[in-house]
Structure formats: structure tokens, C-alpha cells
Design an enzyme around this catalytic site. Structure first.
Site, short mmCIF file in Angstrom:
data_model
loop_
_atom_site.label_atom_id
_atom_site.label_comp_id
_atom_site.label_asym_id
_atom_site.label_seq_id
_atom_site.Cartn_x
_atom_site.Cartn_y
_atom_site.Cartn_z
N ILE A 14 -44.14 53.03 30.63
CA ILE A 14 -45.24 53.11 31.60
C ILE A 14 -44.82 52.46 32.92
O ILE A 14 -45.09 53.00 34.00
CB ILE A 14 -46.53 52.44 31.06
N GLY A 15 -44.15 51.32 32.84
CA GLY A 15 -43.74 50.60 34.05
C GLY A 15 -42.91 51.47 34.99
O GLY A 15 -43.11 51.47 36.21
N ASP A 34 -39.10 42.71 34.41
CA ASP A 34 -38.95 42.80 32.95
C ASP A 34 -38.04 41.66 32.51
O ASP A 34 -37.29 41.12 33.32
CB ASP A 34 -38.34 44.16 32.54
N ARG A 89 -53.85 50.28 17.34
CA ARG A 89 -53.59 49.43 18.50
C ARG A 89 -53.70 47.96 18.10
O ARG A 89 -52.98 47.10 18.60
CB ARG A 89 -54.59 49.74 19.61
N ASN A 96 -48.04 40.98 20.89
CA ASN A 96 -48.38 41.17 22.30
C ASN A 96 -49.16 40.00 22.90
O ASN A 96 -49.12 39.78 24.11
CB ASN A 96 -49.12 42.50 22.49
N SER A 120 -51.53 46.73 28.62
CA SER A 120 -50.98 46.44 27.29
C SER A 120 -52.05 46.46 26.21
O SER A 120 -53.18 46.03 26.42
CB SER A 120 -50.32 45.05 27.29
N ASN A 121 -51.67 46.92 25.04
CA ASN A 121 -52.59 46.99 23.90
C ASN A 121 -52.46 45.80 22.96
O ASN A 121 -51.41 45.17 22.95
CB ASN A 121 -52.26 48.27 23.10
N HIS A 176 -61.38 50.26 23.88
CA HIS A 176 -60.29 51.23 23.82
C HIS A 176 -59.81 51.33 22.38
O HIS A 176 -58.69 51.00 22.05
CB HIS A 176 -59.15 50.77 24.74
O1 TXD Z 1 -54.33 53.23 28.19
C1 TXD Z 1 -53.76 52.25 27.81
N1 TXD Z 1 -54.25 51.06 28.06
C2 TXD Z 1 -52.50 52.40 27.06
C3 TXD Z 1 -51.77 51.22 26.69
C4 TXD Z 1 -52.00 53.69 26.72
C5 TXD Z 1 -50.78 53.80 26.12
C6 TXD Z 1 -49.97 52.66 25.77
N2 TXD Z 1 -50.53 51.39 26.08
C7 TXD Z 1 -49.80 50.15 25.82
O2 TXD Z 1 -49.04 49.79 26.96
C8 TXD Z 1 -48.79 50.17 24.71
O3 TXD Z 1 -49.42 50.08 23.46
C9 TXD Z 1 -47.98 48.93 25.04
O4 TXD Z 1 -48.63 47.76 24.58
C10 TXD Z 1 -47.97 48.92 26.57
C11 TXD Z 1 -46.64 49.35 27.21
O5 TXD Z 1 -46.29 50.62 26.76
P1 TXD Z 1 -44.84 51.26 27.10
O6 TXD Z 1 -44.82 52.60 26.52
O7 TXD Z 1 -44.53 51.08 28.54
O8 TXD Z 1 -43.91 50.29 26.23
P2 TXD Z 1 -42.33 49.99 26.40
O9 TXD Z 1 -41.63 51.20 26.93
O10 TXD Z 1 -41.88 49.41 25.11
O11 TXD Z 1 -42.28 48.89 27.55
C12 TXD Z 1 -42.72 47.60 27.36
C13 TXD Z 1 -41.83 46.71 28.18
C14 TXD Z 1 -40.35 46.70 27.74
O12 TXD Z 1 -39.51 47.11 28.79
C15 TXD Z 1 -40.11 45.24 27.36
O13 TXD Z 1 -38.80 44.78 27.68
C16 TXD Z 1 -41.16 44.54 28.20
O14 TXD Z 1 -42.31 45.36 28.12
N3 TXD Z 1 -41.44 43.17 27.78
C17 TXD Z 1 -41.72 42.19 28.63
N4 TXD Z 1 -41.86 42.21 29.96
C18 TXD Z 1 -42.15 41.04 30.56
N5 TXD Z 1 -42.31 39.88 29.89
C19 TXD Z 1 -42.22 39.84 28.54
N6 TXD Z 1 -42.40 38.68 27.88
C20 TXD Z 1 -41.90 41.03 27.86
N7 TXD Z 1 -41.70 41.34 26.56
C21 TXD Z 1 -41.42 42.66 26.52
#
Ligand code: TXD
Length: 316
Positions: A14-15, A34, A89, A96, A120-121, A176
Site C-alpha cells: 500500500i505504501g 520503512d 483482520r 500489529n 493498518s489492520n 471495518h
Molecule cells: O482498508 C484498509 N484499512 C486496509 C488495510 C485494506 C487492506 C489492507 N490493510 C492493512 O494495511 C493490512 O492488513 C496491513 O495491516 C496494512 C499494510 O498492508 P500492505 O499490503 O501494505 O502490507 P505490506 O506490503 O506487508 O507492508 C507493510 C510494511 C512492510 O514494508 C514492513 O516492512 C513495514 O510495513 N513495517 C514497518 N514499517 C515501519 N515501522 C515498523 N515497525 C514496521 N514493521 C513493519
């Protein structure tokens, strides 16, 4: 007008899309944070290098240091694990929560004046935790769920009726989760009730069944994508949805978007984050739009809120 600054915490699926959308719309300068070294730097270099093709001119920076988020107007948080097939979720809450705790501390220290949009979820719990740790006023900590859940509902309606998605409005309220509340009564095609159009097409009884099926699909729509992808969850649609919210805040548009907001009596809810229609402007949540739910809707809302309460109670 000073240039705006948007920071994105979490440089995963997503980021990355968030960063590209910010650039394409020239919403402001963008920082992608990140904990994985090289990941945010690589993604931002990749996006920056295509500025001459897509014709955007903003500063894009990838980082592993919270210092770089200083001066952010809006911070969008996606840090945290996504679901795998078969997971709910809520299964993500333990891991998380730890991630959200460190993220919220980073934002509190380095971007104390920002407005935070949490993605985040499990969403309702992560927003609650983020607000608690930052101590920011409630209007400056919100969550994205409703814009996406509503868009999914509207998509299904448009496909069913064979009309453009541009002419359908539909909204979901509540948490959600699987108990979210798609508002059947207010779904419309340019103001014409969808219930009426379904009745014309199928007759009263079958029309109701078709609507029920769309409500059910909306509730399970996130899981439908997870089951297909197998390695993660939806990422284009949550990113676009959060950008609509961020844009309304950055440009003070006062759009009315379903937003996970802290309620203090609205819709009969006190002291919890729940999805409701809100006016989003430069101050964050500037107003919560209230209206009367009928008995069925209120019962669904109560059930959804009960699920949110239970989830939040497991936060340590
Ligand atoms: O509508 C909504 N709210 C959502 C939410 C719809 C779909 C998915 N949604 C949730 O978003 C999903 O369940 C996840 O909890 C988040 C992020 O989903 P994404 O698909 O982007 O997950 P990724 O690709 O695994 O990315 C998460 C990133 C990854 O690069 C990690 O290295 C990073 O988070 N990460 C961190 N960043 C900063 N600080 C810390 N501590 C950290 N730990 C992991």
C-alpha cells in the site's frame, strides 16, 4: 502557498502505491518510511525517475529515519502485517499493536502537528491505539476503511444494474469487519433509490435477495481479494481511498467521506472509533454528519460497534 508534506509510514504494497498517487496528483513532497533498509529508498528512486514521463515535480524521499517526517501535514500509516488466506483482520492485532506503538511514538516525536490517517489492520483497534499513544486530539487521528468499503458496495451495485460506477453513491458505516453496515436505504443511482431499481428489474422479493447478496459480498470483499492473491491483501484500492481522504484534508475540500472517527455520543456511540460520515478539511475531522438510522440499521450498527468494543478490549 507553502508546499505540503505527506509522510507514509510503511513502504510495503500500500505504501508504494500511496507514494505514486501522491506524486501523480502533486499533493506535495513525500517521505516514505520503512524499517527495512533500502526498500523505501528504492521505491522512491523508482517513482522519482519517472517524473519526466508522468510530468510530476515533487520531492520524493525514502528513509529509515523518523527525523525525515518533520513538518508533515499528513501522515498515512500502513506499517504492519497484512492478512493471509483464512485469517481474519483481528488475527493481526498482537503483532500489529507492537508495530503501531513504535510508529505512533515516532510520529508523536517528529510530526506533532500532523493529521494521521491509519490504514493498518485491525483498523478500528489500530486507530484507537495510535490516538492513545500520540495523545493527539481526536480530530487529528482517523482511519481509512469506509471509503473503500463504500466503493466496493458501489461497484457491485453498478455492475449489477449495468450503469456507470460514476453515477452510483453508496455508503457503509460501522467497524471495518464482517459486521460493517452497508446502508441499503441510501444507495442510489443519481439519487434514484437502488432498492427501487432492483424491484423494477426483479420484482420485490428477488430484488431484496439481490441486494442482500451485494451486502454480503461487500462485507467479505477484502477476504475475496486475499483469497485470490494468497500472499497479501488489497493494496490499490486502500491506497486510493486514503488518498481521497488526504487530498480533502490537504486542500481543505470539506468532502463528506465515511471515516473511522472517535464518537462522543453520535449514533448512540460513546468513546469508540467507528466509521461514520465526516467532513474532512484542513483541521482533520471538522464535523460528523448525523442522521437517523431506522431500527434495522441501528441494530446492525450496534452489532458492529459491539465487535469493535470487543476487539479494542483485547488491546494491551
Ligand atoms: O482498508 C484498509 N484499512 C486496509 C488495510 C485494506 C487492506 C489492507 N490493510 C492493512 O494495511 C493490512 O492488513 C496491513 O495491516 C496494512 C499494510 O498492508 P500492505 O499490503 O501494505 O502490507 P505490506 O506490503 O506487508 O507492508 C507493510 C510494511 C512492510 O514494508 C514492513 O516492512 C513495514 O510495513 N513495517 C514497518 N514499517 C515501519 N515501522 C515498523 N515497525 C514496521 N514493521 C513493519
Amino acid at each position: 502557498m507553502a508546499r505540503k508534506k505527506i509522510s507514509l509510514i510503511g513502504g510495503g504494497q500500500i505504501g508504494g502505491v500511496l507514494a505514486q498517487l501522491c506524486a501523480l496528483r502533486e499533493l506535495g513532497d513525500v517521505v516514505l518510511f520503512d524499517i527495512v533498509e533500502g526498500l523505501p529508498q528504492g521505491k522512491m528512486l523508482d517513482i522519482a525517475e519517472v517524473g519526466p514521463v508522468d510530468r510530476y515535480d515533487v520531492n520524493l524521499k525514502g528513509t529509515n529515519s523518523y527525523e525525515d517526517i518533520k513538518g508533515s501535514d499528513v501522515v498515512i500509516v500502513t506499517a504492519g502485517l497484512p492478512r493471509k488466506p483464512g485469517m481474519s483482520r483481528d488475527d493481526l492485532i498482537e503483532v500489529n499493536s507492537k508495530i503501531m506503538t513504535s510508529v505512533a511514538e515516532g510520529i508523536k516525536t517528529f510530526a506533532p502537528d500532523s493529521i494521521i490517517i491509519v490504514i493498518s489492520n485491525p483498523l478500528d483497534a489500530m486507530v484507537t491505539l495510535c490516538q492513545k499513544i500520540t495523545g493527539f486530539p481526536y480530530n487529528r487521528v482517523i482511519g481509512q476503511a469506509g471509503v473503500l468499503d463504500s466503493a466496493r458496495f458501489a461497484s457491485f451495485i453498478a455492475w449489477e444494474l449495468g450503469v456507470s460506477v460514476k453515477d452510483v453513491t453508496a455508503m457503509t458505516l460501522g467497524g471495518h469487519g464482517d459486521d460493517m453496515v452497508p446502508l441499503v436505504r441510501y444507495a442510489s443511482v443519481n439519487g434514484i433509490p437502488v432498492t427501487e431499481l432492483l424491484e423494477q428489474k426483479y420484482g420485490a422479493e428477488k430484488g431484496k435477495e439481490v441486494m442482500e447478496a451485494m451486502v454480503k459480498r461487500t462485507r467479505g470483499a477484502g477476504g475475496e481479494v486475499v483469497a485470490l492473491l494468497k500472499t497479501g491483501s488489497a493494496f490499490y484500492s486502500p491506497a486510493s481511498s486514503a488518498i481521497a481522504m488526504a487530498e480533502s484534508i490537504l486542500k481543505d475540500q470539506k468532502r463528506v467521506l465515511p471515516t473511522c472517527c472517535f464518537l462522543q455520543g453520535e449514533f448512540g456511540v460513546n468513546g469508540f472509533y467507528v466509521g461514520v460520515p465526516a467532513v474532512l478539511g484542513e483541521k482533520g475531522v471538522e464535523n460528523i454528519i448525523q442522521f437517523k438510522l431506522d431500527a434495522t440499521e441501528q441494530a446492525m450498527m450496534d452489532k458492529s460497534v459491539a465487535a469493535v468494543k470487543e476487539l479494542v478490549s483485547t488491546l494491551k
